[in-house]
Design a protein around this motif. Structure first.
Motif, mmCIF file in Angstrom:
data_model
loop_
_atom_site.group_PDB
_atom_site.id
_atom_site.type_symbol
_atom_site.label_atom_id
_atom_site.label_comp_id
_atom_site.label_asym_id
_atom_site.label_seq_id
_atom_site.Cartn_x
_atom_site.Cartn_y
_atom_site.Cartn_z
ATOM 1 N N GLY A 35 29.001 19.313 22.614
ATOM 2 C CA GLY A 35 28.187 18.821 23.726
ATOM 3 C C GLY A 35 28.907 18.777 25.055
ATOM 4 N N ARG A 36 30.172 19.187 25.089
ATOM 5 C CA ARG A 36 30.978 19.088 26.314
ATOM 6 C C ARG A 36 30.917 20.380 27.125
ATOM 7 N N TRP A 37 29.728 20.772 27.560
ATOM 8 C CA TRP A 37 29.591 21.942 28.426
ATOM 9 C C TRP A 37 30.164 21.640 29.809
ATOM 10 N N ILE A 38 30.796 22.632 30.393
ATOM 11 C CA ILE A 38 31.357 22.512 31.743
ATOM 12 C C ILE A 38 30.563 23.427 32.668
ATOM 13 N N PRO A 39 29.844 22.885 33.645
ATOM 14 C CA PRO A 39 29.086 23.748 34.559
ATOM 15 C C PRO A 39 30.015 24.501 35.495
ATOM 16 N N PHE A 40 29.608 25.713 35.896
ATOM 17 C CA PHE A 40 30.417 26.476 36.848
ATOM 18 C C PHE A 40 29.517 27.259 37.787
ATOM 19 N N ASP A 41 30.115 27.733 38.867
ATOM 20 C CA ASP A 41 29.457 28.717 39.723
ATOM 21 C C ASP A 41 30.360 29.940 39.790
ATOM 22 N N LEU A 42 29.789 31.062 40.192
ATOM 23 C CA LEU A 42 30.584 32.278 40.366
ATOM 24 C C LEU A 42 30.983 32.394 41.828
ATOM 25 N N THR A 43 32.257 32.617 42.080
ATOM 26 C CA THR A 43 32.731 32.811 43.441
ATOM 27 C C THR A 43 32.192 34.144 43.970
ATOM 28 N N PRO A 44 32.250 34.376 45.287
ATOM 29 C CA PRO A 44 31.879 35.698 45.808
ATOM 30 C C PRO A 44 32.689 36.821 45.183
ATOM 31 N N GLY A 45 33.877 36.512 44.689
ATOM 32 C CA GLY A 45 34.698 37.493 43.993
ATOM 33 C C GLY A 45 34.414 37.565 42.508
ATOM 34 N N ASN A 46 33.380 36.817 42.041
ATOM 35 C CA ASN A 46 32.875 36.940 40.672
ATOM 36 C C ASN A 46 33.725 36.225 39.635
ATOM 37 N N GLN A 47 34.438 35.171 40.026
ATOM 38 C CA GLN A 47 35.206 34.397 39.065
ATOM 39 C C GLN A 47 34.510 33.067 38.764
ATOM 40 N N ARG A 156 25.366 29.470 33.419
ATOM 41 C CA ARG A 156 26.493 29.027 34.252
ATOM 42 C C ARG A 156 27.175 27.792 33.652
ATOM 43 N N ARG A 157 27.659 27.966 32.411
ATOM 44 C CA ARG A 157 28.371 26.883 31.745
ATOM 45 C C ARG A 157 29.299 27.466 30.693
ATOM 46 N N PHE A 158 30.374 26.725 30.353
ATOM 47 C CA PHE A 158 31.251 27.128 29.260
ATOM 48 C C PHE A 158 31.727 25.886 28.529
ATOM 49 N N ARG A 159 32.288 26.090 27.337
ATOM 50 C CA ARG A 159 32.827 24.977 26.554
ATOM 51 C C ARG A 159 33.956 25.476 25.668
ATOM 52 N N LEU A 160 34.804 24.543 25.237
ATOM 53 C CA LEU A 160 35.898 24.817 24.316
ATOM 54 C C LEU A 160 35.560 24.187 22.975
ATOM 55 N N LEU A 161 35.640 24.992 21.901
ATOM 56 C CA LEU A 161 35.247 24.580 20.567
ATOM 57 C C LEU A 161 36.393 24.782 19.583
ATOM 58 N N ARG A 162 36.246 24.211 18.404
ATOM 59 C CA ARG A 162 37.208 24.451 17.336
ATOM 60 C C ARG A 162 37.257 25.939 17.011
ATOM 61 N N SER A 163 38.459 26.488 16.840
ATOM 62 C CA SER A 163 38.590 27.885 16.452
ATOM 63 C C SER A 163 37.875 28.115 15.134
ATOM 64 N N GLY A 164 37.166 29.247 15.056
ATOM 65 C CA GLY A 164 36.362 29.551 13.883
ATOM 66 C C GLY A 164 34.899 29.228 14.064
ATOM 67 N N SER A 165 34.545 28.549 15.153
ATOM 68 C CA SER A 165 33.144 28.238 15.433
ATOM 69 C C SER A 165 32.385 29.520 15.768
ATOM 70 N N THR A 166 31.135 29.605 15.305
ATOM 71 C CA THR A 166 30.275 30.754 15.633
ATOM 72 C C THR A 166 28.927 30.228 16.106
ATOM 73 N N PRO A 167 28.831 29.797 17.367
ATOM 74 C CA PRO A 167 27.603 29.193 17.880
ATOM 75 C C PRO A 167 26.465 30.168 18.097
ATOM 76 N N PHE A 168 26.738 31.470 18.064
ATOM 77 C CA PHE A 168 25.697 32.479 18.187
ATOM 78 C C PHE A 168 26.174 33.740 17.478
ATOM 79 N N SER A 169 25.266 34.681 17.244
ATOM 80 C CA SER A 169 25.631 35.952 16.626
ATOM 81 C C SER A 169 25.727 37.020 17.708
ATOM 82 N N GLY A 170 26.498 38.053 17.430
ATOM 83 C CA GLY A 170 26.645 39.119 18.412
ATOM 84 C C GLY A 170 27.537 40.217 17.909
ATOM 85 N N ALA A 171 27.776 41.199 18.766
ATOM 86 C CA ALA A 171 28.720 42.270 18.457
ATOM 87 C C ALA A 171 30.124 41.684 18.366
ATOM 88 N N VAL A 172 30.949 42.280 17.520
ATOM 89 C CA VAL A 172 32.291 41.759 17.264
ATOM 90 C C VAL A 172 33.338 42.768 17.720
#
Length: 393
Positions: A35-47, A156-172
């Motif tokens: 539940g500890r999402w961190i909101p962010f914005d993208l800089t004009p340089g895309n970071q 526009r958010r990110f979080r840090l989770l326990r290694s091995g977590s798979t909160p979604f499916s996708g290409a590997v």
């Protein structure tokens, strides 16, 4: 649309000369990490820019997995009268910079709290983010690599989770931490050939960057070539620029991907890598970086199949107060043909004056507008010029 072509921050590639424990301290992950999402914005340089805390003080930070040890701005250290110990120099995009070290008590980033350890200290110019505002901190591998790092670019958010977590499916795709450089590594496939190692660098606002040797492998698969400019902590670097019709990373197939090319002896060759996978590419996906588990996940989003944004003006610009300043004139573009030069300034576009809100306004899209459109540009010296947009790479 960003005013600038996507600009990479520095890669602090050299391992630092202290015992590991003196730098990394001891980190803990809160039990409610999901539940500890961190909101962010993208800089004009895309970071990815966000707020966290160092020793109880709020700091503005950029998430930069291409940095081996997190870097505090020297300006911030001076303002708070921190005790900075000199540590020599580190390799960065554009050359090398002097670095120092400052001890810390606690660092808090989302669900992670680090006790003890140190931060590197270096000059962090605002130009490296394509913004008028400098940041206080680059958050690097030392603060994130022990965890699964999930980046939701769409929300526009990110979080840090326990290694091995798979909160979604996708290409590997494979992911590891390089034992010497201490940064995130993966690989890509271009034209049927594997290009590796590739640094996975969230602090690099561009899509794909290749060193000269890797480009020699990829060149037959790319389209026409122009030029662009990139900024690191040591200054500006001019690179070649092209579009790859297709690129593979693990089981993901990406089409119409922008690639930057470094000159022979450039940064990638200096640190012994093939190139970088930057935020400009990663933001097509929902991303999970988990080097401890040995993989990254790329989840499909509405941006996954978006074509690369191409300049049709040939001008790369920065907002400076009430004007646009030309940082680079792209080779072979309309602006080069019309005699535009680096340092030229623009105070109005199609009769609309440049203001502080320009970067987020619809007006900012003119430099990548529809081919055939004629744009009227009023120079700050009183001249008026017309530029016909066209596709040239």
């Amino acid at each position: 649309m960003p005013i600038l072509s996507l600009l990479p921050l520095a890669l602090l590639a050299a391992p630092l000369p202290e015992p590991r424990a003196a730098w990394v301290g001891r980190s803990t992950l809160a039990p409610d990490a999901e539940g500890r999402w961190i909101p962010f914005d993208l800089t004009p340089g895309n970071q990815i820019r966000f707020t966290m805390s160092v020793d109880g003080r709020p700091v503005t930070a950029i998430l930069d997995t291409g940095v081996s040890y997190s870097v505090l701005a020297r300006r911030y250290a001076d303002a708070h009268r921190l005790d900075v110990r000199a540590e020599g120099r580190a390799t960065v995009i554009g050359g090398s910079v002097a670095i120092g070290r400052v001890a810390t008590r606690t660092i808090a980033i989302g669900a992670v709290t680090r006790h003890g350890g140190s931060l590197a200290v270096a000059d962090l110019p605002a130009a490296a983010t394509g913004s008028a505002l400098a940041v206080d901190l680059l958050v690097g591998r030392d603060l994130t690599a022990a965890y699964a790092l999930e980046i939701d670019y769409q929300a526009r958010r990110f979080r840090l989770l326990r290694s091995g977590s798979t909160p979604f499916s996708g290409a590997v795709a494979p992911l590891s931490i390089a034992p010497e450089r201490m940064i995130y590594f993966s690989a890509v496939v271009i034209g049927g050939r594997t290009v590796a190692p590739m640094v996975v660098d969230t602090g690099d606002g561009s899509a794909i960057t290749l060193g000269a040797a890797a480009w020699a492998t990829a060149r037959p698969a790319a389209g026409p070539v122009t030029t662009t400019v990139s900024f690191g902590l040591a200054g500006a670097v001019v690179n070649e620029l092209a579009i790859l019709p297709e690129l593979r990373i693990g089981t993901a197939v990406a089409r119409d991907v922008e690639v930057r090319v470094e000159p022979a002896g450039g940064f990638s060759e200096t640190i012994g890598v093939a190139g970088r996978i930057g935020s400009g590419f990663l933001q097509r996906y929902r991303v999970l970086l988990d080097p401890t588990a040995g993989h990254l996940l790329l989840g499909t989003t509405s941006a996954t199949d978006s074509p690369a944004l191409r300049s049709t003006s040939g001008l790369l610009l920065a907002l400076s107060g009430d004007r646009l300043k030309v940082l680079h004139v792209m080779r072979g573009g309309p602006a080069a043909a019309d005699g535009w030069r680096e340092g030229d300034t623009i105070c109005a576009v199609d009769g609309t004056r440049i203001g502080a809100a320009y970067a987020t306004s619809a007006l900012a899209g003119w430099s990548a507008g529809a081919p055939g459109r004629v744009v009227t540009l009023d120079g700050c010296d009183g001249t008026r010029r017309r530029l016909t947009l066209r596709r040239f790479y």
